[in-house]
Write a protein that holds these residues in place. Sequence first.
Motif, PDB file in Angstrom:
ATOM      1  N   GLU A   1       0.616  -0.924  -0.016  1.00 18.65           N
ATOM      2  CA  GLU A   1      -0.539  -0.041  -0.147  1.00 18.65           C
ATOM      3  C   GLU A   1       0.948   1.107  -0.394  1.00 18.65           C
ATOM      4  N   GLY A   2       0.917   2.187  -0.583  1.00 17.72           N
ATOM      5  CA  GLY A   2       0.861   2.951  -0.543  1.00 17.72           C
ATOM      6  C   GLY A   2       2.521   3.445  -1.188  1.00 17.72           C
ATOM      7  N   VAL A   3       2.521   2.240  -2.332  1.00 12.23           N
ATOM      8  CA  VAL A   3       3.461   1.961  -3.304  1.00 12.23           C
ATOM      9  C   VAL A   3       3.122   3.236  -4.487  1.00 12.23           C
ATOM     10  N   LEU A   4       2.665   3.657  -4.633  1.00 12.28           N
ATOM     11  CA  LEU A   4       2.185   4.676  -5.554  1.00 12.28           C
ATOM     12  C   LEU A   4       2.497   6.492  -5.452  1.00 12.28           C
ATOM     13  N   ASP A   5       3.211   6.359  -5.607  1.00  7.38           N
ATOM     14  CA  ASP A   5       3.827   8.142  -4.503  1.00  7.38           C
ATOM     15  C   ASP A   5       3.435   9.401  -5.937  1.00  7.38           C
ATOM     16  N   LEU A   6       2.131   9.444  -5.667  1.00  4.52           N
ATOM     17  CA  LEU A   6       2.022  11.057  -6.171  1.00  4.52           C
ATOM     18  C   LEU A   6       1.875  12.067  -6.504  1.00  4.52           C
ATOM     19  N   LYS A   7       3.413  12.512  -5.394  1.00  2.00           N
ATOM     20  CA  LYS A   7       4.526  13.898  -5.682  1.00  2.00           C
ATOM     21  C   LYS A   7       5.744  13.033  -7.286  1.00  2.00           C
ATOM     22  N   ALA A   8       5.431  11.978  -6.545  1.00  4.44           N
ATOM     23  CA  ALA A   8       6.731  11.828  -7.824  1.00  4.44           C
ATOM     24  C   ALA A   8       6.067  11.836  -8.982  1.00  4.44           C
ATOM     25  N   THR A   9       7.397  13.053 -10.183  1.00  2.61           N
ATOM     26  CA  THR A   9       7.390  12.503 -10.983  1.00  2.61           C
ATOM     27  C   THR A   9       6.461  10.804 -12.243  1.00  2.61           C
ATOM     28  N   PRO A  10       5.612  11.129 -13.072  1.00  2.36           N
ATOM     29  CA  PRO A  10       4.900   9.648 -13.406  1.00  2.36           C
ATOM     30  C   PRO A  10       6.293   9.798 -14.985  1.00  2.36           C
ATOM     31  N   VAL A  11       6.745   8.603 -14.578  1.00  5.69           N
ATOM     32  CA  VAL A  11       7.201   7.880 -15.941  1.00  5.69           C
ATOM     33  C   VAL A  11       6.770   7.080 -16.496  1.00  5.69           C
ATOM     34  N   LEU A  12       6.832   7.421 -18.484  1.00  5.29           N
ATOM     35  CA  LEU A  12       5.848   6.507 -19.013  1.00  5.29           C
ATOM     36  C   LEU A  12       6.649   5.199 -18.770  1.00  5.29           C
ATOM     37  N   HIS A  13       6.193   3.925 -18.341  1.00  3.72           N
ATOM     38  CA  HIS A  13       6.510   2.180 -18.055  1.00  3.72           C
ATOM     39  C   HIS A  13       5.972   1.734 -19.421  1.00  3.72           C
ATOM     40  N   ASP A  14       5.000   1.745 -20.319  1.00  2.18           N
ATOM     41  CA  ASP A  14       4.579   0.971 -21.352  1.00  2.18           C
ATOM     42  C   ASP A  14       3.732   1.458 -21.826  1.00  2.18           C
ATOM     43  N   THR A  15       4.006   0.970 -23.228  1.00  2.88           N
ATOM     44  CA  THR A  15       2.525   1.062 -23.966  1.00  2.88           C
ATOM     45  C   THR A  15       1.816   0.057 -24.838  1.00  2.88           C
ATOM     46  N   ILE A  16       0.273  -0.312 -23.810  1.00  2.06           N
ATOM     47  CA  ILE A  16      -0.336  -1.048 -24.015  1.00  2.06           C
ATOM     48  C   ILE A  16      -0.871  -0.885 -25.810  1.00  2.06           C
ATOM     49  N   ASN A  17      -0.668  -1.403 -26.949  1.00  6.94           N
ATOM     50  CA  ASN A  17      -1.662  -1.432 -28.729  1.00  6.94           C
ATOM     51  C   ASN A  17      -2.954  -2.652 -28.482  1.00  6.94           C
ATOM     52  N   ILE A  18      -4.287  -2.121 -27.690  1.00  5.62           N
ATOM     53  CA  ILE A  18      -5.000  -3.351 -28.206  1.00  5.62           C
ATOM     54  C   ILE A  18      -5.573  -4.019 -29.333  1.00  5.62           C
ATOM     55  N   ARG A  19      -5.154  -3.096 -29.931  1.00  6.44           N
ATOM     56  CA  ARG A  19      -5.709  -3.680 -31.497  1.00  6.44           C
ATOM     57  C   ARG A  19      -5.774  -5.814 -31.716  1.00  6.44           C
ATOM     58  N   VAL A  20      -5.827  -6.669 -31.787  1.00 12.82           N
ATOM     59  CA  VAL A  20      -5.254  -7.719 -32.118  1.00 12.82           C
ATOM     60  C   VAL A  20      -5.884  -8.392 -32.985  1.00 12.82           C
ATOM     61  N   ALA A  21      -5.007 -10.246 -33.797  1.00 11.56           N
ATOM     62  CA  ALA A  21      -5.754 -10.291 -35.021  1.00 11.56           C
ATOM     63  C   ALA A  21      -6.716 -11.130 -35.005  1.00 11.56           C
ATOM     64  N   GLY A  22      -7.851 -10.627 -35.653  1.00 12.82           N
ATOM     65  CA  GLY A  22      -9.727 -10.936 -35.477  1.00 12.82           C
ATOM     66  C   GLY A  22      -9.361 -10.070 -35.502  1.00 12.82           C
ATOM     67  N   ASP A  23      -9.716  -8.500 -35.241  1.00 11.83           N
ATOM     68  CA  ASP A  23     -10.038  -7.056 -34.929  1.00 11.83           C
ATOM     69  C   ASP A  23     -10.996  -6.749 -36.365  1.00 11.83           C
ATOM     70  N   GLY A  24     -11.855  -6.038 -36.930  1.00 15.01           N
ATOM     71  CA  GLY A  24     -12.431  -5.450 -38.150  1.00 15.01           C
ATOM     72  C   GLY A  24     -12.328  -4.716 -38.083  1.00 15.01           C
ATOM     73  N   ASN A  25     -12.351  -3.835 -36.914  1.00 12.72           N
ATOM     74  CA  ASN A  25     -12.374  -2.426 -36.504  1.00 12.72           C
ATOM     75  C   ASN A  25     -10.797  -1.702 -35.820  1.00 12.72           C
ATOM     76  N   ALA A  26     -10.934  -0.461 -35.792  1.00 13.42           N
ATOM     77  CA  ALA A  26      -9.780   0.099 -35.066  1.00 13.42           C
ATOM     78  C   ALA A  26     -10.415  -0.351 -33.265  1.00 13.42           C
ATOM     79  N   ALA A  27      -9.187  -0.382 -32.827  1.00 16.20           N
ATOM     80  CA  ALA A  27      -9.163  -0.678 -31.862  1.00 16.20           C
ATOM     81  C   ALA A  27      -9.955   0.783 -30.607  1.00 16.20           C
ATOM     82  N   ARG A  28     -10.751   0.222 -29.265  1.00 15.96           N
ATOM     83  CA  ARG A  28     -11.163   1.523 -28.747  1.00 15.96           C
ATOM     84  C   ARG A  28     -11.796   1.127 -27.547  1.00 15.96           C
TER      85      ARG A  28
END
Length: 407
Positions: free
Chosen positions: A126-153
């Motif tokens: 608990e409390g591991v999320l330090d909201l006073k710290a500067t957030p750093v981009l850790h990852d980007t997850i593209n949710i479009r997968v095989a079989g999708d007929g439309n752009a993911a939303r």
Amino acid sequence: MESDIKSSGNKAREKITFKENKLLDELKEVSEKHIGQLTADIKSGEISVQMYRQQVKLIDQTQQSEFDMDVYEMYQGCEVGDVDAVGDADLKDDGRIAKIMFRQDTDQLSRALDDLQLGEIDVLYEGVLDLKATPVLHDTINIRVAGDGNAARPIDVTTLVVNGTDTVVVTDCKNKSVKSFFTKTKQPGHSKLSLSSRPYGITKLKHNQVAVTLPDTSQIVTVEVNPDLVLLSTITTNKQYLGLTSPTQSTLAASVRSPPSVDILDMTGHMLRSVKPVHSGKNILQNPRFLCTTRTGNIFVSDCRSRCVLCLTPAGDVVFTYPPTGDTTLTLPWGITSTSTGDILVADSSQHSVVHLTESGQFVRNFLTADDGVLNPRGNCVDGRGHVYVCKCTLGEIKVFSCSNTV
């Protein structure tokens, strides 16, 4: 957890015992074959000895004879008796065993045992999320997968830890599906569960179960996360619910746009009560979208039309609204989540930001902005590892930011 650890050890021992028994069975089989060959050799030797004894006796008798014909017949008899040993023909078919050995790569065995992973103890702080710290981009997850007929939303998102596997579960309204993303045995994986209509809100029910709203068909579905997704049940409701949260293990809270309210439901979809808070004779709720439950059991509601965030008690009483009446700090609040310390993160879609509020509804700062790559954010959530997840609706991505106060 003790049971799980012992179960992992038992499974490893069972596999080792299986391999051990397999080697012993193989040794027994080849040993029996070798013993059969040796037995045939002994029998053949005994026959040969008996034959040679008869030949010696015949020679002795012939030496006492005075006829040359007897010597000739004795010679022919010895020639006929010089034959292959009994059983040699059978041994030629299967091959004769020369030697049996047990070969073992002790270094490889040692490495395999060193690499054996029964599991690991995973502690979420608990409390591991330090909201006073500067957030750093850790990852980007593209949710479009095989079989999708439309752009993911992506609309809404939550996280679970299933059998030690960190799993992100997201609703994709364009492709009418719920998707999970995870890393298993150091390999990225995903699962897609297609639904009958567009999903919207999502909430965690248990450590491996989520519930999802399907407003177009007035349904709520429950899904098991393994981390692959399995449909458990479909609950038919009387209204088209959007946002969803689980105040208790036996109740759901869901938002509805028309007429605007937050309804408390049991797990069968039956409405226990409908909350329609009023201020100055007017319904405060105009278009409630996203919901979340605080550590104290209160319910936060983001309303994109009234441009405010409400804090409601389980009974439906208003604790506070943010911003105060007449303030235009928020322009289009959507996703909302509460941290283990009670702080609130609200996604403001039109301002491309995530706003940090205190548990009592006081503004702290713009935690994430367009400079951090947050564009048109929708749903958001936090996990126990100091990560904040934000749905980027227009780009079909989930941005993961790290703000941990531990190494």
